[in-house]
Design a protein around this motif. Structure first.
Motif, PDB file in Angstrom:
ATOM      1  N   SER A   3     -32.695  42.351 -96.404  1.00 14.25           N
ATOM      2  CA  SER A   3     -33.586  40.866 -97.332  1.00 14.25           C
ATOM      3  C   SER A   3     -33.127  40.165 -98.049  1.00 14.25           C
ATOM      4  O   SER A   3     -31.917  41.265 -98.816  1.00 14.25           O
ATOM      5  N   THR A   4     -32.903  39.268 -99.201  1.00  6.62           N
ATOM      6  CA  THR A   4     -32.262  38.533-100.267  1.00  6.62           C
ATOM      7  C   THR A   4     -32.943  40.163-101.310  1.00  6.62           C
ATOM      8  O   THR A   4     -34.302  39.515-101.330  1.00  6.62           O
ATOM      9  N   LYS A   5     -32.063  40.785-102.292  1.00 11.11           N
ATOM     10  CA  LYS A   5     -32.815  41.422-103.211  1.00 11.11           C
ATOM     11  C   LYS A   5     -33.028  40.547-103.925  1.00 11.11           C
ATOM     12  O   LYS A   5     -32.524  39.614-105.089  1.00 11.11           O
ATOM     13  N   VAL A   6     -34.088  41.213-105.094  1.00 13.55           N
ATOM     14  CA  VAL A   6     -34.691  40.346-106.521  1.00 13.55           C
ATOM     15  C   VAL A   6     -35.177  41.320-106.955  1.00 13.55           C
ATOM     16  O   VAL A   6     -36.220  42.377-106.536  1.00 13.55           O
ATOM     17  N   ILE A   7     -34.937  41.582-108.179  1.00 14.81           N
ATOM     18  CA  ILE A   7     -34.744  42.284-109.546  1.00 14.81           C
ATOM     19  C   ILE A   7     -36.119  41.725-110.249  1.00 14.81           C
ATOM     20  O   ILE A   7     -36.037  40.515-110.987  1.00 14.81           O
ATOM     21  N   ILE A   8     -37.385  42.014-110.859  1.00 19.08           N
ATOM     22  CA  ILE A   8     -38.037  41.409-111.071  1.00 19.08           C
ATOM     23  C   ILE A   8     -38.687  42.606-112.385  1.00 19.08           C
ATOM     24  O   ILE A   8     -39.036  43.750-112.269  1.00 19.08           O
ATOM     25  N   ALA A   9     -38.339  42.106-113.657  1.00 19.76           N
ATOM     26  CA  ALA A   9     -38.759  42.994-115.365  1.00 19.76           C
ATOM     27  C   ALA A   9     -39.782  42.441-115.025  1.00 19.76           C
ATOM     28  O   ALA A   9     -40.926  41.453-115.271  1.00 19.76           O
ATOM     29  N   ASP A 152     -28.968  48.666-111.322  1.00 24.26           N
ATOM     30  CA  ASP A 152     -28.893  48.135-110.482  1.00 24.26           C
ATOM     31  C   ASP A 152     -28.648  46.630-110.564  1.00 24.26           C
ATOM     32  O   ASP A 152     -29.151  45.809-111.073  1.00 24.26           O
ATOM     33  N   THR A 153     -28.632  46.003-109.080  1.00 26.50           N
ATOM     34  CA  THR A 153     -28.275  44.943-109.008  1.00 26.50           C
ATOM     35  C   THR A 153     -28.655  44.012-107.851  1.00 26.50           C
ATOM     36  O   THR A 153     -29.314  44.311-106.770  1.00 26.50           O
ATOM     37  N   ALA A 154     -28.621  43.124-107.868  1.00 28.94           N
ATOM     38  CA  ALA A 154     -29.934  41.860-106.864  1.00 28.94           C
ATOM     39  C   ALA A 154     -28.769  40.938-107.035  1.00 28.94           C
ATOM     40  O   ALA A 154     -28.736  39.985-107.789  1.00 28.94           O
ATOM     41  N   SER A 155     -29.698  39.538-106.282  1.00 30.74           N
ATOM     42  CA  SER A 155     -29.622  38.095-105.745  1.00 30.74           C
ATOM     43  C   SER A 155     -29.487  37.781-107.347  1.00 30.74           C
ATOM     44  O   SER A 155     -28.862  36.377-107.442  1.00 30.74           O
ATOM     45  N   PHE A 156     -30.704  37.817-107.570  1.00 29.66           N
ATOM     46  CA  PHE A 156     -31.893  36.873-108.876  1.00 29.66           C
ATOM     47  C   PHE A 156     -32.346  38.031-109.646  1.00 29.66           C
ATOM     48  O   PHE A 156     -32.759  38.825-108.803  1.00 29.66           O
ATOM     49  N   VAL A 157     -32.430  37.924-110.655  1.00 21.96           N
ATOM     50  CA  VAL A 157     -33.573  38.506-111.474  1.00 21.96           C
ATOM     51  C   VAL A 157     -34.525  37.203-112.197  1.00 21.96           C
ATOM     52  O   VAL A 157     -34.591  36.548-112.766  1.00 21.96           O
ATOM     53  N   VAL A 158     -35.516  37.582-111.958  1.00 22.14           N
ATOM     54  CA  VAL A 158     -36.933  37.225-112.824  1.00 22.14           C
ATOM     55  C   VAL A 158     -37.319  37.983-114.005  1.00 22.14           C
ATOM     56  O   VAL A 158     -37.794  38.611-113.691  1.00 22.14           O
ATOM     57  N   GLY A 159     -37.797  37.325-115.435  1.00 21.96           N
ATOM     58  CA  GLY A 159     -37.877  37.996-116.113  1.00 21.96           C
ATOM     59  C   GLY A 159     -39.594  37.568-116.386  1.00 21.96           C
ATOM     60  O   GLY A 159     -40.358  36.916-116.723  1.00 21.96           O
TER      61      GLY A 159
END
Length: 400
Positions: A3-9, A152-159
């Motif tokens: 699945s597409t990885k998303v980093i959430i801060a 860490d790396t992801a497709s996109f990041v949400v702050g």
């Protein structure tokens, strides 16, 4: 395929709700949270119709909410020589009857803990005591740097990292939060107003506004707003001597049960109220802001958390619309369309509410007995059946 990885801060209000909805759509969210597993900062918040609608899309969450549904609103004047009931309304119960949801008071630490528990139970990876401190990106990925030195790396990041967002700083540079000129002193008190149906109370005085509502069947949360010198926003309890000074101070003599709330508070905290300048954009490339990281607000409309949930709802909807297959990586062009359309839907509404919250604070906390009486008379008119307060609440909680 993965699945597409998303980093959430941030694992406060918006982060885990976003993660749960992304997980439903096939994404792989990973949350980094600067705080500990069991938060204790903050007092309470009011979940409103618009926010509850979003939360109801997470199976089992509404049934577990740690709080109390509100049945009525009452507004009092505590101005000397003008002590009276200004408004009594069944507006919250009417909302629930008409739309299925109304207003629901929760203790903030318990609510945040529940959201984290549900995220973990749904297989979402959460890293506590690891703070996103920087973000970099290319056309193909976004990478976060943590306070531990890890990346860490992801497709996109949400702050979703709040008023003091490091993701916002990484995108747009450092800026000072703006003190609104108002402070709040608040607490949690047991066995208050047990002779009333669950009620949101507002008490208007001379340079004082107090809001109180139940967060359990025998516990009320309250917050007293005043115009005074700046106090930093820590959300931590005051030391015991300072708490005792509040319990025994002039607020403890206020009428209509306010004094009881102050005298018998279990924990008292004090903090300044802040917001930030409006941004012209909430995203750069593969990184986007939501909630207080994008549009922090003072609390006078009770919409901070609820607007964060609206953000989550629209962001997930647009991701699914423009990139329905979460097993493939969205291109930079797709994310640009998603984030730009997201801003188009959300920026005007949130900016209007941020300004409205500041105006509401200015209206609530006026100085001088004559000014306070004039405000009280205006409140009676605004809350008359069909008045501007009714229409404004309907529009805010049930947007077209």
């Amino acid at each position: 395929m993965s699945s597409t990885k998303v980093i959430i801060a941030g694992c406060g209000i918006a982060g885990p709700v976003l993660a749960l909805l992304l997980k439903q759509k096939g994404y792989q969210p990973v949350i980094y949270e600067r705080g500990k597993r069991a938060p204790d900062a903050g007092l309470s918040l009011m979940l409103q119709l618009n926010g509850l609608r979003v939360l109801s899309s997470i199976p089992g969450l509404i049934e577990k909410l740690p709080g109390m549904a509100i049945d009525q609103t009452m507004i009092y004047s505590v101005v000397p020589s003008d002590e009276r009931v200004l408004v009594q309304s069944s507006f919250p119960a009417d909302l629930r009857l008409k739309y299925g949801h109304g207003q629901f008071g929760v203790q903030r630490p318990k609510f945040i803990a529940l959201l984290a528990d549900m995220a973990l139970a749904n297989g979402i990876e959460i890293h506590f005591e690891k703070q996103v401190v920087a973000v970099e990106q290319t056309d193909e990925y976004a990478r976060v740097k943590l306070n531990t030195g890890e990346t860490d790396t992801a497709s996109f990041v949400v702050g979703c990292d709040g008023l003091h967002s490091n993701v916002r700083v990484a995108l747009f540079g450092k800026e000072d939060a703006t003190f609104t000129g108002l402070t709040q002193t608040g607490g949690i008190t047991s066995s208050a107003f047990l002779d009333q149906k669950p009620t949101m109370f507002n008490f208007y005085g001379d340079n004082i506004h107090v809001v109180a509502y139940p967060v359990s069947d025998n516990t009320y949360s309250w917050a007293l707003t005043r115009r005074e010198a700046e106090t930093k926003e820590t959300w931590r309890a005051m030391d015991e001597d300072a708490q005792d000074a509040v319990r025994n101070g002039p607020f403890s003599q206020l009428p209509f049960g306010v004094g009881y709330l102050v005298q018998n508070a279990q924990k008292i905290t004090k903090y300044g109220l802040y917001d930030r300048p409006e941004l012209k954009s909430w995203h750069v490339g593969r990184v986007v802001l939501i909630g207080d990281a994008a549009h922090p607000t003072s609390p006078h409309l009770g919409q901070g958390a609820n607007q964060a949930f609206e953000d989550v709802d629209h962001l997930v909807r647009l991701l699914v619309e423009h990139h329905p297959n979460a097993e493939t990586e969205p291109s930079a062009a797709v994310l640009s369309r998603v984030f730009a359309e997201f801003e188009g839907v959300r920026m005007e509404r949130t900016a209007t509410l941020v300004r409205g919250a500041r105006e509401a604070g200015e209206m609530r906390v006026v100085e001088g007995v004559e000014n306070a009486r004039a405000r009280n008379d205006a409140l009676c008119e605004q809350w008359a059946e069909g008045g501007s307060a009714w229409r404004g609440m309907q529009d805010m909680l049930n947007p077209k």
